[in-house]
Design a protein around this motif. Structure first.
Motif, short mmCIF file in Angstrom:
data_model
loop_
_atom_site.label_atom_id
_atom_site.label_comp_id
_atom_site.label_asym_id
_atom_site.label_seq_id
_atom_site.Cartn_x
_atom_site.Cartn_y
_atom_site.Cartn_z
N ALA A 1 45.81 44.16 40.45
CA ALA A 1 45.26 45.13 41.41
C ALA A 1 43.74 45.04 41.49
O ALA A 1 43.15 45.34 42.53
N ALA A 2 43.11 44.58 40.39
CA ALA A 2 41.65 44.40 40.39
C ALA A 2 41.23 43.10 41.06
O ALA A 2 40.03 42.82 41.17
N GLY A 3 42.22 42.30 41.47
CA GLY A 3 41.92 41.04 42.15
C GLY A 3 41.79 39.86 41.22
O GLY A 3 41.33 38.79 41.63
N GLU A 4 42.23 40.04 39.96
CA GLU A 4 42.14 38.96 38.99
C GLU A 4 43.51 38.39 38.67
O GLU A 4 44.55 39.00 38.94
N ASP A 5 43.51 37.21 38.07
CA ASP A 5 44.74 36.51 37.71
C ASP A 5 45.41 37.25 36.55
O ASP A 5 44.83 37.34 35.46
N PRO A 6 46.63 37.79 36.74
CA PRO A 6 47.27 38.55 35.66
C PRO A 6 47.58 37.71 34.43
O PRO A 6 47.75 38.26 33.34
N SER A 7 47.65 36.38 34.59
CA SER A 7 47.90 35.53 33.42
C SER A 7 46.71 35.53 32.46
O SER A 7 46.83 35.11 31.31
N LYS A 8 45.56 36.03 32.93
CA LYS A 8 44.37 36.06 32.08
C LYS A 8 44.18 37.40 31.38
O LYS A 8 43.17 37.62 30.72
N VAL A 9 45.15 38.32 31.53
CA VAL A 9 45.03 39.62 30.89
C VAL A 9 44.89 39.45 29.38
O VAL A 9 45.60 38.67 28.76
N ASN A 10 43.93 40.15 28.81
CA ASN A 10 43.67 40.06 27.37
C ASN A 10 44.37 41.23 26.69
O ASN A 10 43.80 42.29 26.50
N TYR A 11 45.61 40.99 26.33
CA TYR A 11 46.47 42.07 25.83
C TYR A 11 46.77 41.86 24.34
O TYR A 11 47.19 40.77 23.94
N VAL A 12 46.58 42.91 23.56
CA VAL A 12 46.86 42.86 22.12
C VAL A 12 48.06 43.77 21.85
O VAL A 12 48.00 44.98 22.09
N ALA A 13 49.14 43.18 21.37
CA ALA A 13 50.35 43.95 21.07
C ALA A 13 50.29 44.50 19.65
O ALA A 13 50.05 43.77 18.69
#
Length: 322
Positions: A172-184
């Motif tokens: 939604a922010a216009g960025e590539d979702p594959s680049k999300v920096n997510y820590v589980a």
């Protein structure tokens, strides 16, 4: 002596009435697999069903069995291979199970069992520490746009609902979702510590997980992912704030794979009665759960569409079929 006789008579009458309710129950002695450990969302859902169905006399008794592992797919496999046509065995599942099936390429999928009823929907909350200079959801989207790699997210298991929402907001922010920096994180306590310790920028979890810290002022809730406002929650839906994203952490109940049409109809009627009961509605309000009920046929159609949608989300972050 007379008082004792009266007391005994009342006790006997109460026991007789209780036994009558049990005998008149529409369902017998059920078992529900909660495919996770005690205390989690699926366990809570199973025990809520247990409480309401037995108190209302819809079921004679219900046993909850915890079978944790692999995002619910261990419990699903056990249920699908062992329940056969037994109408007295049920399984709780939800959006995270769908994600786990896809991301783990699990051999047993939800088409191996019968959707019985979609029951509840939890809003996910997007939060930041109270000390953060991010005050609104637009501020957070701006942060993602300017530094997607530096926008570190805290949430639950990889591929779960929290991860999906982080990906959708990144998109939604216009960025590539594959680049999300997510820590589980394995537990809400660890995610909270990371939030308050400044190790992450934002966090996502069920609203109930953060509620205490939101109310104490330690965390700031920017938005909820539910499509509509929820009474008692100040944070507004993403859609109401101009962000075209919604994601509901839904939970439902499934019947055995070979259950007969007659038994399926009986189960459907029983759950329809349960969700319309005052006790169920009171429980939903007390737990902060939204009534997200769909009967069997509509739930099956929803599940087909939801699986396709989740597969698209997980593909976008590189988790589908891993």
């Amino acid at each position: 002596m007379f008082a004792k006789l009266i007391g005994c008579g009342v006790a006997a009458l109460c026991l007789s009435m209780s036994n009558a309710v049990a005998q008149d129950a529409k369902l017998g002695e059920l078992s529900i697999i909660a495919p996770a450990g005690a205390g989690g969302g699926w366990d809570s859902a199973a025990r809520a069903i247990q409480q309401v169905m037995t108190e209302t006399g819809i079921a004679r008794s219900i046993q909850v069995l915890n079978v944790p592992g692999a995002g619910g797919t261990v419990g699903l496999a056990q249920f699908a291979t062992g329940a056969g046509s037994d109408a007295n065995q049920l399984l709780v599942g939800g959006i995270t199970m769908v994600g786990a099936i896809i991301s783990n390429n699990a051999p047993v999928k939800l088409d191996a069992v019968k959707p019985l009823a979609r029951l509840t929907g939890d809003p996910l909350a997007v939060v930041v520490p109270a000390s953060s200079d991010i005050k609104t959801i637009d501020d957070l989207l701006g942060k993602i746009k300017s530094d997607v790699a530096g926008t570190v997210w805290a949430g639950g298991s990889a591929g779960g609902a929290d991860h999906m929402l982080a990906a959708l907001l990144t998109e939604a922010a216009g960025e590539d979702p594959s680049k999300v920096n997510y820590v589980a994180f394995s537990g809400g306590g660890e995610a909270l510590a990371a939030m308050l310790g400044g190790q992450v920028v934002a966090g996502i979890s069920g609203y109930g997980e953060w509620q205490g810290q939101i109310e104490s002022g330690d965390l700031r809730a920017l938005a909820i992912s539910y499509p509509e406002p929820i009474e008692g929650i100040d944070a507004q839906p993403l859609k109401a704030q101009g962000v075209d994203v919604e994601l509901v952490n839904w939970r439902g109940i499934f019947a055995a794979p070979q259950v007969s049409d007659e038994d399926m109809a009986k189960l459907t009627a029983a759950f329809d009665e349960m969700v319309k009961s005052d006790k169920w509605q009171e429980l939903l309000k007390a737990r902060g759960w939204a009534d997200y009920y769909l009967p069997a046929d509509e739930f099956a159609s929803f599940l087909t569409e939801e699986t396709q949608r989740i597969e698209g989300i997980l593909t976008s972050v590189g988790l589908a079929g891993k």
